[in-house]
Design an enzyme around this catalytic site. Structure first.
Site, PDB file in Angstrom:
ATOM      1  N   CYS A 219      -4.740   2.312  -3.555  1.00  9.90           N
ATOM      2  CA  CYS A 219      -3.462   2.829  -3.046  1.00  9.90           C
ATOM      3  C   CYS A 219      -2.331   1.826  -3.260  1.00  9.90           C
ATOM      4  O   CYS A 219      -1.433   1.694  -2.411  1.00  9.90           O
ATOM      5  CB  CYS A 219      -3.558   3.214  -1.568  1.00  9.90           C
ATOM      6  SG  CYS A 219      -4.749   4.487  -1.240  1.00  9.90           S
TER       7      CYS A 219
ATOM      8  N   ASP B 129       3.186  -3.896   8.321  1.00  8.09           N
ATOM      9  CA  ASP B 129       1.917  -3.206   8.086  1.00  8.09           C
ATOM     10  C   ASP B 129       0.811  -4.232   8.350  1.00  8.09           C
ATOM     11  O   ASP B 129       0.563  -5.116   7.526  1.00  8.09           O
ATOM     12  CB  ASP B 129       1.888  -2.696   6.639  1.00  8.09           C
ATOM     13  CG  ASP B 129       0.532  -2.102   6.277  1.00  8.09           C
ATOM     14  OD1 ASP B 129      -0.409  -2.192   7.092  1.00  8.09           O
ATOM     15  OD2 ASP B 129       0.409  -1.561   5.162  1.00  8.09           O
TER      16      ASP B 129
ATOM     17  N   GLN C 215      -4.392  -5.059   7.392  1.00  8.68           N
ATOM     18  CA  GLN C 215      -5.369  -6.037   6.881  1.00  8.68           C
ATOM     19  C   GLN C 215      -5.276  -7.367   7.617  1.00  8.68           C
ATOM     20  O   GLN C 215      -5.891  -8.346   7.186  1.00  8.68           O
ATOM     21  CB  GLN C 215      -5.165  -6.247   5.367  1.00  8.68           C
ATOM     22  CG  GLN C 215      -5.387  -5.006   4.524  1.00  8.68           C
ATOM     23  CD  GLN C 215      -6.856  -4.555   4.494  1.00  8.68           C
ATOM     24  OE1 GLN C 215      -7.772  -5.284   4.874  1.00  8.68           O
ATOM     25  NE2 GLN C 215      -7.080  -3.326   4.050  1.00  8.68           N
TER      26      GLN C 215
ATOM     27  N   LYS D 112     -10.570   0.279  10.478  1.00  4.22           N
ATOM     28  CA  LYS D 112     -10.753  -0.976   9.737  1.00  4.22           C
ATOM     29  C   LYS D 112     -11.141  -2.120  10.669  1.00  4.22           C
ATOM     30  O   LYS D 112     -11.266  -3.265  10.239  1.00  4.22           O
ATOM     31  CB  LYS D 112      -9.462  -1.338   8.995  1.00  4.22           C
ATOM     32  CG  LYS D 112      -9.094  -0.381   7.875  1.00  4.22           C
ATOM     33  CD  LYS D 112      -7.843  -0.855   7.167  1.00  4.22           C
ATOM     34  CE  LYS D 112      -7.228   0.214   6.304  1.00  4.22           C
ATOM     35  NZ  LYS D 112      -7.997   0.513   5.101  1.00  4.22           N
TER      36      LYS D 112
ATOM     37  N   HIS E  32       0.878  -1.178   0.000  1.00  3.88           N
ATOM     38  CA  HIS E  32       0.000   0.000   0.000  1.00  3.88           C
ATOM     39  C   HIS E  32       0.915   1.228   0.000  1.00  3.88           C
ATOM     40  O   HIS E  32       2.003   1.182   0.585  1.00  3.88           O
ATOM     41  CB  HIS E  32      -0.840  -0.055   1.281  1.00  3.88           C
ATOM     42  CG  HIS E  32      -1.920   0.973   1.388  1.00  3.88           C
ATOM     43  ND1 HIS E  32      -1.665   2.295   1.664  1.00  3.88           N
ATOM     44  CD2 HIS E  32      -3.268   0.873   1.291  1.00  3.88           C
ATOM     45  CE1 HIS E  32      -2.814   2.953   1.728  1.00  3.88           C
ATOM     46  NE2 HIS E  32      -3.797   2.118   1.494  1.00  3.88           N
TER      47      HIS E  32
HETATM   48  C1  LIG Z   1      -2.479  -2.702   3.757  1.00  2.79           C
HETATM   49  C2  LIG Z   1      -2.800  -1.283   4.141  1.00  2.79           C
HETATM   50  N1  LIG Z   1      -1.836  -0.510   4.647  1.00  2.79           N
HETATM   51  C3  LIG Z   1      -2.053   0.756   5.011  1.00  2.79           C
HETATM   52  C4  LIG Z   1      -3.307   1.322   4.885  1.00  2.79           C
HETATM   53  C5  LIG Z   1      -3.498   2.746   5.308  1.00  2.79           C
HETATM   54  O1  LIG Z   1      -4.445   2.859   6.310  1.00  2.79           O
HETATM   55  P1  LIG Z   1      -4.932   4.306   6.778  1.00  2.79           P
HETATM   56  O2  LIG Z   1      -5.451   5.002   5.555  1.00  2.79           O
HETATM   57  O3  LIG Z   1      -5.993   4.026   7.772  1.00  2.79           O
HETATM   58  O4  LIG Z   1      -3.760   4.997   7.339  1.00  2.79           O
HETATM   59  C6  LIG Z   1      -4.345   0.568   4.359  1.00  2.79           C
HETATM   60  C7  LIG Z   1      -5.688   1.157   4.143  1.00  2.79           C
HETATM   61  O5  LIG Z   1      -6.354   0.876   3.155  1.00  2.79           O
HETATM   62  C8  LIG Z   1      -4.094  -0.784   3.984  1.00  2.79           C
HETATM   63  O6  LIG Z   1      -5.053  -1.565   3.490  1.00  2.79           O
END
Ligand SMILES: Cc1ncc(COP(=O)(O)O)c(C=O)c1O
Length: 430
Positions: A385, A219, A222, A245, A142
């Protein structure tokens, strides 16, 4: 953490659904089929109650007031930290509140940049990067776990290298060992992909990073909402996730860091609430986590995140994972039967989390999303993203359905039925 192994039965899912107002509502005159929890989840009544109750009964700034409300607010805020720490196998002082996962990755990257610039004294020397040092990510990240590292590289002369993925979005066998080497200082990767749903080989990546003496940043956006996760057991150095989430409100995220690392890292944001002594020339900082929490915090959101952890634990993370696994199997099987669908990610449902992104030949993802929305089905469209990963698949966009504990097999079937009509509606069927 409640540990159960049986998936949720229909009665349990029906009880869960009754806690979510949107699932009792109609969208476009139809019951809502919410398949966008990978972007943001719905919020149950107990989480909304926790946030509202704090705002109504305890409004006060934490850590500073001499009055009763301030003491009570501080107590609730710190109890929330203990609760969230327990949820991910950490100690309370290893949990730093942030606005979201994106800010948490930026915090680590900027703090390492500050250490490289000489801030933090001898304790922070272990974080210093030199020109040519390598920050390793994967091709499936992401943007939140990519761009902060690109920026850190630009500031320090380090280089970002990406472990390639194969046609199914899985790390190529042996590829990580080819990329992670003696110049690697940081290895940052997603526990579970928000596009391919593939689970990362955490053990292998941690082992390679350790052998190189590199820091591991996970990260967990998910994974933490969907399965039991224990950061200590995974042996990662830092990890990030977002409250919104996992049934909590927006505006609250978490950085986990090993205590000894957090205390050696110089701060990112500076100002009030994170200091011991300040003169006109300089300041000394509190230990972690306060040294990373400058200014007035997101108090009600942190308390609501703890309530979300309670909700998920009462249902049982093992059961939630098993439930989503069943839904994923149905989703993956159904998608593969629809003409023109190209599933992104592994075809083996056991290797996936409960989301599925796909390309629909001849139909733009935005058109597919609009068509589904007209039928009351909420999905995500776009590059999610993850532009480099879409480029790897020769796509600019895809459609993503993502499940959670409140989804039913009927939701999946409604989605698959509607999707089967999309190509003929747009004249793309052969
Ligand atoms: C794998 C992953 N990393 C990072 C993020 C970023 O999360 P946030 O926008 O809540 O900071 C997301 C959000 O879609 C994600 O799915």
């Amino acid at each position: 953490m409640t540990v159960q192994t049986l998936p949720l039965d229909d009665a349990a899912v029906a009880r869960i659904r009754s806690d979510f107002a949107e699932l009792r509502a109609q969208v476009n005159g139809k019951p809502l089929v919410y398949l966008d929890s990978g972007a943001t989840s719905l919020k149950p009544a107990n989480v909304l109650d926790a946030e509202r109750s704090f705002a109504e009964n305890y409004t006060a700034a934490v850590h500073r007031g001499a009055h009763t409300l301030a003491a009570e607010a501080t107590e609730l805020f710190e109890q929330a930290r203990v609760r969230v720490a327990d949820f991910v196998g950490a100690e309370a002082d290893e949990i730093v509140w942030t606005s979201n996962a994106t800010e948490a990755v930026n915090l680590v990257a900027y703090a390492i940049g500050n250490a490289t610039a000489g801030r933090g004294g001898a304790a922070s020397a272990r974080f210093r990067l030199e020109a040519g040092d390598e920050i390793v990510v994967t091709e499936a990240e992401h943007h939140a776990n990519l761009i902060p590292w690109q920026e850190l590289a630009a500031r320090t002369g380090a280089v970002v290298r990406a472990i390639p993925v194969d046609e199914q979005g899985m790390l190529r066998p042996g590829a990580a060992a080819e990329i992670i080497g003696e110049r690697t200082r940081i290895v940052a990767f997603a526990h579970a992909s928000n596009v391919t749903a593939a689970l990362a080989p955490v053990d292998e990546l941690v082992r390679l990073a350790r052998a190189a003496g590199a820091l591991v940043v996970l990260d967990a956006c998910q994974s933490v909402p969907h399965m039991p996760v224990d950061f200590r057991a995974l042996d990662v150095d830092f990890a990030v996730f977002s409250g919104h989430k996992m049934l909590a409100p927006t505006g609250i995220g978490v950085l986990y860091g090993r205590r000894e690392l957090l205390n050696a890292l110089p701060p990112f944001l500076t100002g009030g609430s994170m200091i011991t002594t300040v003169t006109l020339e300089s300041a000394e900082y509190l230990p972690a986590p306060q040294r990373f929490e400058a200014g007035t915090q997101r108090i009600s959101q942190a308390i609501a995140l703890a309530a979300a952890c309670d909700y998920l634990s009462i249902v049982g993370l093992d059961r939630i994972a098993a439930h989503e696994n069943e839904l994923a199997a149905r989703l993956v099987d159904g998608l593969q039967r629809i003409e023109g669908v190209r599933l992104l990610g592994p075809t083996d449902a056991a290797a996936r989390t409960g989301l599925a992104a796909f390309d629909l030949e001849g139909v733009h993802a935005h058109d597919a999303g609009q068509f589904l929305d007209d039928r009351g089905i909420a999905v995500r469209v776009g590059h999610h993203c993850a532009q480099p990963l879409h480029r790897r698949f020769n796509l600019t966009a895809s459609t993503r359905a993502s499940t959670y504990l409140y989804n039913t097999t009927s939701d999946v079937d409604a989605f698959l039925d509607a999707l089967a009509d999309v190509r003929s509606f747009f004249g793309a069927a052969s």
